[in-house]
Design a protein around this motif. Structure first.
Motif, PDB file in Angstrom:
ATOM      1  N   ALA A   1     -17.244  29.320 -26.434  1.00 22.57           N
ATOM      2  CA  ALA A   1     -15.944  29.826 -26.912  1.00 22.57           C
ATOM      3  C   ALA A   1     -14.930  29.978 -25.785  1.00 22.57           C
ATOM      4  O   ALA A   1     -14.192  30.968 -25.713  1.00 22.57           O
ATOM      5  CB  ALA A   1     -16.134  31.158 -27.652  1.00 22.57           C
ATOM      6  N   VAL A   2     -14.876  28.980 -24.894  1.00 28.19           N
ATOM      7  CA  VAL A   2     -13.995  29.055 -23.725  1.00 28.19           C
ATOM      8  C   VAL A   2     -12.542  28.836 -24.126  1.00 28.19           C
ATOM      9  O   VAL A   2     -12.210  27.885 -24.837  1.00 28.19           O
ATOM     10  CB  VAL A   2     -14.424  28.021 -22.665  1.00 28.19           C
ATOM     11  CG1 VAL A   2     -13.340  27.856 -21.594  1.00 28.19           C
ATOM     12  CG2 VAL A   2     -15.729  28.448 -22.023  1.00 28.19           C
TER      13      VAL A   2
ATOM     14  N   GLU B   1      -1.732  27.244 -25.116  1.00 29.05           N
ATOM     15  CA  GLU B   1      -3.194  27.363 -25.127  1.00 29.05           C
ATOM     16  C   GLU B   1      -3.791  25.962 -24.991  1.00 29.05           C
ATOM     17  O   GLU B   1      -3.694  25.142 -25.900  1.00 29.05           O
ATOM     18  CB  GLU B   1      -3.680  28.028 -26.414  1.00 29.05           C
ATOM     19  CG  GLU B   1      -5.156  28.404 -26.361  1.00 29.05           C
ATOM     20  CD  GLU B   1      -5.623  29.170 -27.578  1.00 29.05           C
ATOM     21  OE1 GLU B   1      -6.675  29.821 -27.487  1.00 29.05           O
ATOM     22  OE2 GLU B   1      -4.935  29.133 -28.618  1.00 29.05           O
ATOM     23  N   VAL B   2      -4.414  25.704 -23.850  1.00 25.75           N
ATOM     24  CA  VAL B   2      -4.901  24.362 -23.507  1.00 25.75           C
ATOM     25  C   VAL B   2      -6.332  24.151 -23.975  1.00 25.75           C
ATOM     26  O   VAL B   2      -6.700  23.052 -24.398  1.00 25.75           O
ATOM     27  CB  VAL B   2      -4.783  24.131 -21.988  1.00 25.75           C
ATOM     28  CG1 VAL B   2      -5.273  22.736 -21.608  1.00 25.75           C
ATOM     29  CG2 VAL B   2      -3.336  24.312 -21.542  1.00 25.75           C
ATOM     30  N   LEU B   3      -7.156  25.186 -23.884  1.00 22.08           N
ATOM     31  CA  LEU B   3      -8.532  25.131 -24.381  1.00 22.08           C
ATOM     32  C   LEU B   3      -8.678  26.188 -25.463  1.00 22.08           C
ATOM     33  O   LEU B   3      -8.424  27.372 -25.222  1.00 22.08           O
ATOM     34  CB  LEU B   3      -9.538  25.383 -23.252  1.00 22.08           C
ATOM     35  CG  LEU B   3      -9.537  24.378 -22.099  1.00 22.08           C
ATOM     36  CD1 LEU B   3     -10.527  24.810 -21.015  1.00 22.08           C
ATOM     37  CD2 LEU B   3      -9.862  22.971 -22.581  1.00 22.08           C
ATOM     38  N   LYS B   4      -9.117  25.749 -26.640  1.00 21.79           N
ATOM     39  CA  LYS B   4      -9.129  26.616 -27.811  1.00 21.79           C
ATOM     40  C   LYS B   4     -10.560  26.812 -28.300  1.00 21.79           C
ATOM     41  O   LYS B   4     -11.061  26.079 -29.135  1.00 21.79           O
ATOM     42  CB  LYS B   4      -8.260  26.011 -28.908  1.00 21.79           C
ATOM     43  CG  LYS B   4      -6.810  25.762 -28.456  1.00 21.79           C
ATOM     44  CD  LYS B   4      -6.001  25.005 -29.481  1.00 21.79           C
ATOM     45  CE  LYS B   4      -4.580  24.735 -28.992  1.00 21.79           C
ATOM     46  NZ  LYS B   4      -3.796  23.938 -29.960  1.00 21.79           N
ATOM     47  N   SER B   5     -11.228  27.793 -27.711  1.00 20.78           N
ATOM     48  CA  SER B   5     -12.585  28.159 -28.120  1.00 20.78           C
ATOM     49  C   SER B   5     -13.541  26.967 -28.037  1.00 20.78           C
ATOM     50  O   SER B   5     -14.150  26.553 -29.036  1.00 20.78           O
ATOM     51  CB  SER B   5     -12.581  28.749 -29.538  1.00 20.78           C
ATOM     52  OG  SER B   5     -13.800  29.415 -29.799  1.00 20.78           O
ATOM     53  N   ILE B   6     -13.706  26.439 -26.822  1.00 20.18           N
ATOM     54  CA  ILE B   6     -14.538  25.261 -26.585  1.00 20.18           C
ATOM     55  C   ILE B   6     -16.009  25.651 -26.467  1.00 20.18           C
ATOM     56  O   ILE B   6     -16.375  26.519 -25.676  1.00 20.18           O
ATOM     57  CB  ILE B   6     -14.096  24.538 -25.299  1.00 20.18           C
ATOM     58  CG1 ILE B   6     -12.686  23.979 -25.449  1.00 20.18           C
ATOM     59  CG2 ILE B   6     -15.085  23.440 -24.927  1.00 20.18           C
ATOM     60  CD1 ILE B   6     -12.570  22.812 -26.380  1.00 20.18           C
ATOM     61  N   ASP B   7     -16.856  25.011 -27.258  1.00 20.63           N
ATOM     62  CA  ASP B   7     -18.307  25.109 -27.131  1.00 20.63           C
ATOM     63  C   ASP B   7     -18.818  23.747 -26.665  1.00 20.63           C
ATOM     64  O   ASP B   7     -18.538  22.720 -27.307  1.00 20.63           O
ATOM     65  CB  ASP B   7     -18.958  25.474 -28.475  1.00 20.63           C
ATOM     66  CG  ASP B   7     -18.626  26.890 -28.912  1.00 20.63           C
ATOM     67  OD1 ASP B   7     -18.770  27.810 -28.097  1.00 20.63           O
ATOM     68  OD2 ASP B   7     -18.209  27.063 -30.069  1.00 20.63           O
TER      69      ASP B   7
ATOM     70  N   MET C   1     -10.653  21.487 -18.480  1.00 19.45           N
ATOM     71  CA  MET C   1     -12.055  21.844 -18.654  1.00 19.45           C
ATOM     72  C   MET C   1     -12.823  21.640 -17.352  1.00 19.45           C
ATOM     73  O   MET C   1     -13.608  22.505 -16.941  1.00 19.45           O
ATOM     74  CB  MET C   1     -12.663  20.992 -19.778  1.00 19.45           C
ATOM     75  CG  MET C   1     -14.062  21.427 -20.200  1.00 19.45           C
ATOM     76  SD  MET C   1     -14.031  23.001 -21.088  1.00 19.45           S
ATOM     77  CE  MET C   1     -15.495  23.787 -20.439  1.00 19.45           C
ATOM     78  N   LEU C   2     -12.589  20.522 -16.688  1.00 21.59           N
ATOM     79  CA  LEU C   2     -13.261  20.282 -15.406  1.00 21.59           C
ATOM     80  C   LEU C   2     -12.878  21.336 -14.378  1.00 21.59           C
ATOM     81  O   LEU C   2     -13.737  21.842 -13.648  1.00 21.59           O
ATOM     82  CB  LEU C   2     -12.891  18.896 -14.861  1.00 21.59           C
ATOM     83  CG  LEU C   2     -13.480  17.655 -15.508  1.00 21.59           C
ATOM     84  CD1 LEU C   2     -13.281  16.450 -14.579  1.00 21.59           C
ATOM     85  CD2 LEU C   2     -14.945  17.802 -15.841  1.00 21.59           C
TER      86      LEU C   2
ATOM     87  N   ILE D   1     -12.651  20.148 -29.141  1.00 22.99           N
ATOM     88  CA  ILE D   1     -13.587  19.034 -29.215  1.00 22.99           C
ATOM     89  C   ILE D   1     -13.603  18.570 -30.663  1.00 22.99           C
ATOM     90  O   ILE D   1     -14.025  19.300 -31.562  1.00 22.99           O
ATOM     91  CB  ILE D   1     -14.994  19.440 -28.751  1.00 22.99           C
ATOM     92  CG1 ILE D   1     -14.986  19.713 -27.241  1.00 22.99           C
ATOM     93  CG2 ILE D   1     -16.017  18.347 -29.093  1.00 22.99           C
ATOM     94  CD1 ILE D   1     -16.322  20.182 -26.682  1.00 22.99           C
ATOM     95  N   VAL D   2     -13.096  17.360 -30.885  1.00 21.75           N
ATOM     96  CA  VAL D   2     -12.953  16.838 -32.242  1.00 21.75           C
ATOM     97  C   VAL D   2     -14.244  16.187 -32.706  1.00 21.75           C
ATOM     98  O   VAL D   2     -14.658  16.341 -33.861  1.00 21.75           O
ATOM     99  CB  VAL D   2     -11.794  15.817 -32.297  1.00 21.75           C
ATOM    100  CG1 VAL D   2     -11.697  15.170 -33.672  1.00 21.75           C
ATOM    101  CG2 VAL D   2     -10.482  16.489 -31.920  1.00 21.75           C
TER     102      VAL D   2
END
Length: 254
Positions: A10-11, A19-25, A47-48, A228-229
Motif C-alpha cells: 500500500a505504498v 499523488e504519483v504512487l497510489k497504494s502500490i502492492d 517507485m525505483l 499497477i494495472v
C-alpha cells in the motif's frame, strides 16, 4: 531469506498535490527480473527511487531484504532511521540512471573503486581487482585509464553498470538506462543487462525496450496513473493483455 527480497505494501507517494504512487502492492523474489513499463508519469521511476530511499514514501510499507526502507520497527511503531544508516543500507542496492553520472575528473578505474574504498573501506588492491574483473565483464577491459569524455554513451553506461556492481549489491535497479543513448548504442548496454539477468541478479528495470523485457524479464508490470494495472509473464502480458489500458499502450510501442 524467507519471503520476497522487495515488498511494497500500500505504498503512497505524492509531490505536492500530485499523488504519483497510489497504494502500490508489489513484490520481487530473490533472483527475479521484473520490468516496469508504462507511459511517462505513471510512477515507474518514482517507485525505483523509493526502493532506493532517494525519495521517502508518504504511506504504506516498503521492505527490502527484511528491512523497512527509511525506517525501523520498534514494537508496533515505525521510526525514521538516521541518514547514515539509510546510506549504509543504500550501498546494498545498485542503481543505474538514464544519465551516466560518472565523475568526469576520474578515470574509469577511479570511478569504479571510489565507493568501495571510501564507503566500504576496502583495500584499494581488492577494489581494483574486482573493478578489473567487472570491466572485463562489460567488455571494457582496455578502458581502465580512460576518462568518461573519451568514451561513447554506450561505453559510459556500461561503466556505470560496472560501478554499481562494484559495491556487490543484492539488488540492481535500472531507470530507463538506454533512453539517453543513440539507437546504435542501445544494443551493447542491453547485452550487458541480459548477461546480468542470466547470472541470477535480482533486477527491477524501468524500460521502453520491449525486446529486452520479452527476452530477459521473469515478469512484466504495467503501470499507469500511479497504479499497477496489470502484470504477468512476458509472453502473456505482451501477447494477450487483459486490460484495455495495457492494450492501448502496447499498440503504440510494439
Amino acid at each position: 531469506m524467507n519471503g520476497p527480497l522487495v515488498e511494497a505494501i500500500a505504498v503512497r507517494k505524492s509531490f505536492g498535490r500530485n499523488e504519483v504512487l497510489k497504494s502500490i502492492d508489489f513484490s520481487v523474489a530473490e533472483g527475479e527480473v521484473v520490468c516496469l513499463i508504462g507511459p511517462s508519469g505513471s510512477g515507474k521511476s518514482t517507485m525505483l527511487r523509493c526502493i532506493n530511499h532517494l525519495e521517502s514514501i508518504d504511506g504504506g510499507e516498503l521492505i527490502v531484504d527484511g528491512d523497512h526502507v527509511g525506517y525501523e520497527r520498534r514494537g508496533d511503531v515505525l521510526h525514521e532511521i538516521k541518514e547514515s544508516v539509510a546510506c549504509r543500507r543504500r550501498t546494498e542496492i545498485g542503481m543505474v540512471f538514464q544519465q551516466f553520472n560518472l565523475f568526469p575528473h576520474m578515470t574509469v578505474m577511479e570511478n569504479l573503486i571510489e565507493a568501495p574504498v571510501r564507503v566500504k573501506k576496502e583495500k584499494r588492491s581488492v577494489a581494483r581487482a574486482r573493478a578489473a574483473d567487472l570491466l572485463a565483464r562489460v567488455g571494457l577491459a582496455d578502458k581502465a585509464t580512460a576518462y568518461p569524455k573519451q568514451l561513447s554513451g554506450g561505453q559510459q553506461q556500461r561503466v556505470a553498470i560496472a560501478r554499481a556492481l562494484a559495491m556487490q549489491p543484492k539488488l540492481m535497479l535500472f531507470d530507463e538506462p538506454t533512453s539517453a543513448l543513440d539507437p546504435e548504442l542501445v544494443g551493447e548496454v542491453i547485452e550487458v543487462m541480459d548477461d546480468l539477468a542470466k547470472s541470477g541478479m535480482t533486477m527491477i528495470v524501468v524500460t521502453h525496450e520491449m525486446q529486452f523485457a520479452r527476452a530477459a524479464a521473469d515478469r512484466i508490470v504495467f503501470m499507469a496513473d500511479g497504479h499497477i494495472v496489470e502484470q504477468g509473464k512476458p509472453e502473456t502480458l505482451l501477447n494477450s493483455p487483459q486490460n484495455e489500458r495495457t492494450r492501448s499502450f502496447l499498440a503504440r510501442v510494439l
